[in-house]
Each structure stands twice: as C-alpha cells, then as structure tokens.
Design an enzyme around this catalytic site. Structure first.
Site, PDB file in Angstrom:
ATOM      1  N   HIS A   1       4.079   0.604   4.554  1.00 49.14           N
ATOM      2  CA  HIS A   1       2.582   0.421   4.143  1.00 49.14           C
ATOM      3  C   HIS A   1       1.654   0.529   5.036  1.00 49.14           C
ATOM      4  O   HIS A   1       0.389   0.730   4.715  1.00 49.14           O
ATOM      5  CB  HIS A   1       2.767  -0.979   3.319  1.00 49.14           C
ATOM      6  CG  HIS A   1       2.378  -2.035   4.475  1.00 49.14           C
ATOM      7  ND1 HIS A   1       1.991  -3.287   4.009  1.00 49.14           N
ATOM      8  CD2 HIS A   1       2.867  -2.269   5.735  1.00 49.14           C
ATOM      9  CE1 HIS A   1       2.096  -4.074   5.082  1.00 49.14           C
ATOM     10  NE2 HIS A   1       2.563  -3.537   6.100  1.00 49.14           N
TER      11      HIS A   1
ATOM     12  N   ASP B   1      -7.467  -1.949  -0.646  1.00 50.80           N
ATOM     13  CA  ASP B   1      -6.532  -2.820  -0.249  1.00 50.80           C
ATOM     14  C   ASP B   1      -7.418  -4.068  -0.187  1.00 50.80           C
ATOM     15  O   ASP B   1      -8.348  -4.024   0.377  1.00 50.80           O
ATOM     16  CB  ASP B   1      -6.130  -2.372   1.141  1.00 50.80           C
ATOM     17  CG  ASP B   1      -5.158  -3.264   1.582  1.00 50.80           C
ATOM     18  OD1 ASP B   1      -5.202  -4.647   1.456  1.00 50.80           O
ATOM     19  OD2 ASP B   1      -4.201  -2.642   2.208  1.00 50.80           O
TER      20      ASP B   1
ATOM     21  N   HIS C   1       0.823  -1.050   0.097  1.00 49.92           N
ATOM     22  CA  HIS C   1      -0.102  -0.116   0.137  1.00 49.92           C
ATOM     23  C   HIS C   1       0.975   1.099  -0.145  1.00 49.92           C
ATOM     24  O   HIS C   1       0.363   2.424  -0.246  1.00 49.92           O
ATOM     25  CB  HIS C   1      -0.868   0.054   1.197  1.00 49.92           C
ATOM     26  CG  HIS C   1      -2.317   0.783   0.681  1.00 49.92           C
ATOM     27  ND1 HIS C   1      -3.533   0.380   1.439  1.00 49.92           N
ATOM     28  CD2 HIS C   1      -2.739   1.476  -0.264  1.00 49.92           C
ATOM     29  CE1 HIS C   1      -4.507   1.015   0.964  1.00 49.92           C
ATOM     30  NE2 HIS C   1      -3.998   1.946   0.179  1.00 49.92           N
TER      31      HIS C   1
ATOM     32  N   ASP D   1      -9.742  -0.369   3.440  1.00 47.62           N
ATOM     33  CA  ASP D   1      -8.624  -1.003   4.093  1.00 47.62           C
ATOM     34  C   ASP D   1      -9.054  -1.466   5.401  1.00 47.62           C
ATOM     35  O   ASP D   1     -10.048  -0.808   6.092  1.00 47.62           O
ATOM     36  CB  ASP D   1      -7.516  -0.014   4.159  1.00 47.62           C
ATOM     37  CG  ASP D   1      -6.190  -0.889   4.349  1.00 47.62           C
ATOM     38  OD1 ASP D   1      -6.049  -1.654   5.009  1.00 47.62           O
ATOM     39  OD2 ASP D   1      -5.209  -0.199   3.805  1.00 47.62           O
TER      40      ASP D   1
ATOM     41  N   HIS E   1      -7.141  -1.637   7.674  1.00 46.57           N
ATOM     42  CA  HIS E   1      -6.248  -0.938   8.605  1.00 46.57           C
ATOM     43  C   HIS E   1      -6.531   0.678   8.275  1.00 46.57           C
ATOM     44  O   HIS E   1      -6.768   1.104   6.944  1.00 46.57           O
ATOM     45  CB  HIS E   1      -4.609  -1.282   8.485  1.00 46.57           C
ATOM     46  CG  HIS E   1      -4.671  -2.892   8.534  1.00 46.57           C
ATOM     47  ND1 HIS E   1      -4.819  -3.721   7.435  1.00 46.57           N
ATOM     48  CD2 HIS E   1      -4.393  -3.748   9.556  1.00 46.57           C
ATOM     49  CE1 HIS E   1      -4.339  -4.708   7.611  1.00 46.57           C
ATOM     50  NE2 HIS E   1      -4.301  -4.861   8.957  1.00 46.57           N
TER      51      HIS E   1
ATOM     52  N   ASP F   1      -7.129  -6.531   1.496  1.00 45.52           N
ATOM     53  CA  ASP F   1      -7.769  -7.116   2.863  1.00 45.52           C
ATOM     54  C   ASP F   1      -8.837  -6.471   3.657  1.00 45.52           C
ATOM     55  O   ASP F   1      -9.093  -6.610   4.812  1.00 45.52           O
ATOM     56  CB  ASP F   1      -6.463  -6.797   3.727  1.00 45.52           C
ATOM     57  CG  ASP F   1      -6.121  -5.538   4.505  1.00 45.52           C
ATOM     58  OD1 ASP F   1      -6.783  -4.669   4.192  1.00 45.52           O
ATOM     59  OD2 ASP F   1      -4.836  -5.273   4.592  1.00 45.52           O
TER      60      ASP F   1
ATOM     61  N   GLU G   1      -1.798  -4.837  -2.182  1.00 46.35           N
ATOM     62  CA  GLU G   1      -1.659  -6.006  -1.386  1.00 46.35           C
ATOM     63  C   GLU G   1      -2.165  -7.319  -1.840  1.00 46.35           C
ATOM     64  O   GLU G   1      -2.424  -8.308  -0.779  1.00 46.35           O
ATOM     65  CB  GLU G   1      -2.341  -5.785  -0.146  1.00 46.35           C
ATOM     66  CG  GLU G   1      -1.900  -4.300   0.678  1.00 46.35           C
ATOM     67  CD  GLU G   1      -0.601  -4.561   1.103  1.00 46.35           C
ATOM     68  OE1 GLU G   1       0.008  -5.612   1.342  1.00 46.35           O
ATOM     69  OE2 GLU G   1       0.309  -3.383   1.787  1.00 46.35           O
TER      70      GLU G   1
ATOM     71  N   ASP H   1      -3.625   2.879   7.858  1.00 43.37           N
ATOM     72  CA  ASP H   1      -2.503   3.260   7.199  1.00 43.37           C
ATOM     73  C   ASP H   1      -2.177   4.852   7.539  1.00 43.37           C
ATOM     74  O   ASP H   1      -1.642   5.423   6.819  1.00 43.37           O
ATOM     75  CB  ASP H   1      -2.568   3.016   5.606  1.00 43.37           C
ATOM     76  CG  ASP H   1      -2.697   1.615   5.327  1.00 43.37           C
ATOM     77  OD1 ASP H   1      -2.375   0.723   6.203  1.00 43.37           O
ATOM     78  OD2 ASP H   1      -2.822   1.301   4.244  1.00 43.37           O
TER      79      ASP H   1
END
Length: 312
Positions: A153, A239, A113, A136, A138, A241, A284, A140
């Site tokens: 990332h 992303d 990322h 995402d 997360h 994920d 990712e 980030d």
C-alpha cells in the site's frame, strides 16, 4: 462565452452520469488489519442514498474477491503478498474498465491503497493513460528496493507510473496507467527517502500541508487540476489519512497535521466544479480504529462533494 457554454454542458453531462460502486476490501497491502471492513462501513454510512440524493443513479456492483493473510503466504518480503494483491487488482480493473466503457463513474471502496493499481489500471485499459489527484498523507511512491516495510500500500502510485518493476505488470490492466507529468499529490506530510528521490525525477505537482497552509486550498487545487487535466481520464485517489486524525480517526497510518473537515470539503467541491473527474476511490477506512463510524460517514460526505453535492 463559447468556452463557458461548453464547460457548462460538460459539467451538466458529468453530474448526470450514473455511479458504479465497487467494493475492494483488500488488506494484504497494509501493516495493520481492519481496512478489509472499510467497504461495509462506508456502505453502512449511507453511500448509495447520498449519491442517489444528488440525482444520480447509483448501482452497487458488489465486492471483488480478495485473499486473507491467514490463508496466504507472504512471499517476497520486499513486496508482501504481491501475487494475491495483483489478482485482486485485476478483478478491480475489469469492473472499472467495464464501468468506464458503459458511461458510469467508477467509485471504488477500499481496502488499503494498493487497490489504486486496479482502479488506475482499469481506467487506462478503457481510455489510455490519464492523470491522478493523489490525496494522501504519504507519497505511496516506494518501490520494492526502497520500501522500509515491504507493504504494497506504500507502492501503488509508483506501480501505476510503471516504475515499481515488472512484477507489478499484468495482462489485465495497462501500465503505465498514469502519465508522469500528470500527477498531483495533495496533503503530503510523510515521505520516505526513496520517495523523495523519485519525486525529484518526476514532473509532479506536490502540495505538502505546509504548501496548503501558505497558499490556501483553493489556489493549490486549481493548480493541481490544471496539472492533471488532459486525455484519457482524471482520477481522484482519496486516502482518508490525508485528513487530520482528529477529524478522521479510523485510519491505519494516521499522521497529525492533516486537512481539516472544511478544507477537505472545499477540495472536493473544487474538483466537482472542474468537471474533470472520471473516477475515484476512497481508501484506508479502518472501522476497528474508528469512533462510531465517524470516518466512514466522512468518506460518504466527501464522495458526495466530489460528485457535486452543494450547500445551495
């Protein structure tokens, strides 16, 4: 009525824009190897053919040059491999800016990322600061002083906002690339303490998975799109994920409880319907951890939905 006609015209124009595919197989920003093969996996899954089937011209502009960990010094442990990551992001920014200036929709294939710094920086170089939809698990939003790992990332959104420090700046891309009041995080379910602290200071829209469960994807996405709309550009940073690992197993940092297959497609369809999207990246995808290229195939489907694919 006039507004409806105007929106329809804009939407029609957007769906006719050609697409420029830019590979960015960078894996220096991640803690696990494998995402450097993400662009190849996504291409192998039929990205060009799927985009062309939408009636768009699709040009593949190849891959930017990236360094590899085996031949690269880690450098500052708080921001591992940052000089090499910045060099790659500068190359990405140059191609993305060119694509935007020539009327293409840049589609960047990661890689980890951290490539988002190059995509957003390139869009800002071409059009000025814009807004971002950040899909995402997360945030980030770590900075070198808050990151528990030093993996870049986990920092690109903070860097794009101009909040990660002068070390992330470059003459090749513009920072801040994103207006702090035009950030929407979608699908978040894993935040570090430093990210929570920063989010408390930002005027960002945050839709955790709990929020999506309560509100529904459509309501949340319409709010998110309204929040990020404005001058410059609107960018989608996807992303993989953000999806549940059962649906997208080939990612480096999976977190249970993510978006379902249909929820993700609905989100992309709503983005396409808004006619706001100017650029996107998908990141990712890790073929080493995948099952029969399942995650890369899903990435192709989601990109197609974001670019206007429909059941009917």
């Amino acid at each position: 009525m006039a507004n409806e006609v105007s929106l329809a015209a804009v939407s029609a124009e957007k769906t006719q824009q050609p697409v420029a595919v830019i590979g960015a197989g960078l894996d220096l920003g991640a803690g696990r190897r494998g995402v450097d093969m993400g662009p190849s996996a996504i291409r192998y899954a039929g990205l060009d053919e799927r985009v062309a089937a939408l009636g768009r011209r699709c040009e593949d502009w190849g891959d930017v040059k990236t360094a590899v960990p085996e031949a690269t010094a880690v450098g500052d442990e708080r921001m591992r491999y940052l000089p090499e990551i910045k060099a790659t992001c500068e190359r990405i920014a140059g191609l993305v800016a060119r694509a935007a200036e020539e009327g293409y929709v840049p589609v960047v294939l990661g890689g980890d990322h951290s490539v988002a710094l190059g995509t957003l920086g390139g869009m800002a170089r071409a059009r000025g600061p814009g807004g971002v939809l950040w899909f995402d698990a997360h945030g980030d939003l770590n900075r070198p002083e808050t990151s528990p790992s030093g993996n870049v990332h986990g920092m690109p959104l903070a860097a794009a906002l101009g909040l990660a420090g002068a070390e992330f700046e470059s003459d090749e891309y513009a920072l801040p690339a994103v207006e702090s009041r035009r950030v929407a995080l979608v699908g978040v379910r894993s935040l570090d303490p430093g990210e929570r602290a920063l989010l408390s200071e930002l005027d960002a829209k945050i839709f955790t998975m709990s929020d999506l469960d309560r509100m529904g994807v459509e309501t949340a996405l319409r709010e998110a799109l309204e929040h990020v709309a404005g001058d410059g550009f609107v960018h989608l940073s996807l992303d993989l994920d953000v999806l549940d690992p059962e649906v997208a197993p080939g990612v480096g940092t999976p977190v249970r409880g993510g978006l379902s297959y249909r929820e993700a497609h609905l989100a992309m369809e709503l983005i396409a319907e808004s006619a706001l999207l100017d650029s996107l990246e998908v990141v990712e995808v890790n073929p080493i951890l995948d099952r029969e290229n399942q995650t890369a195939k899903l990435a192709v489907e989601l990109v197609a939905s974001a670019l206007g694919a429909r059941i009917l």
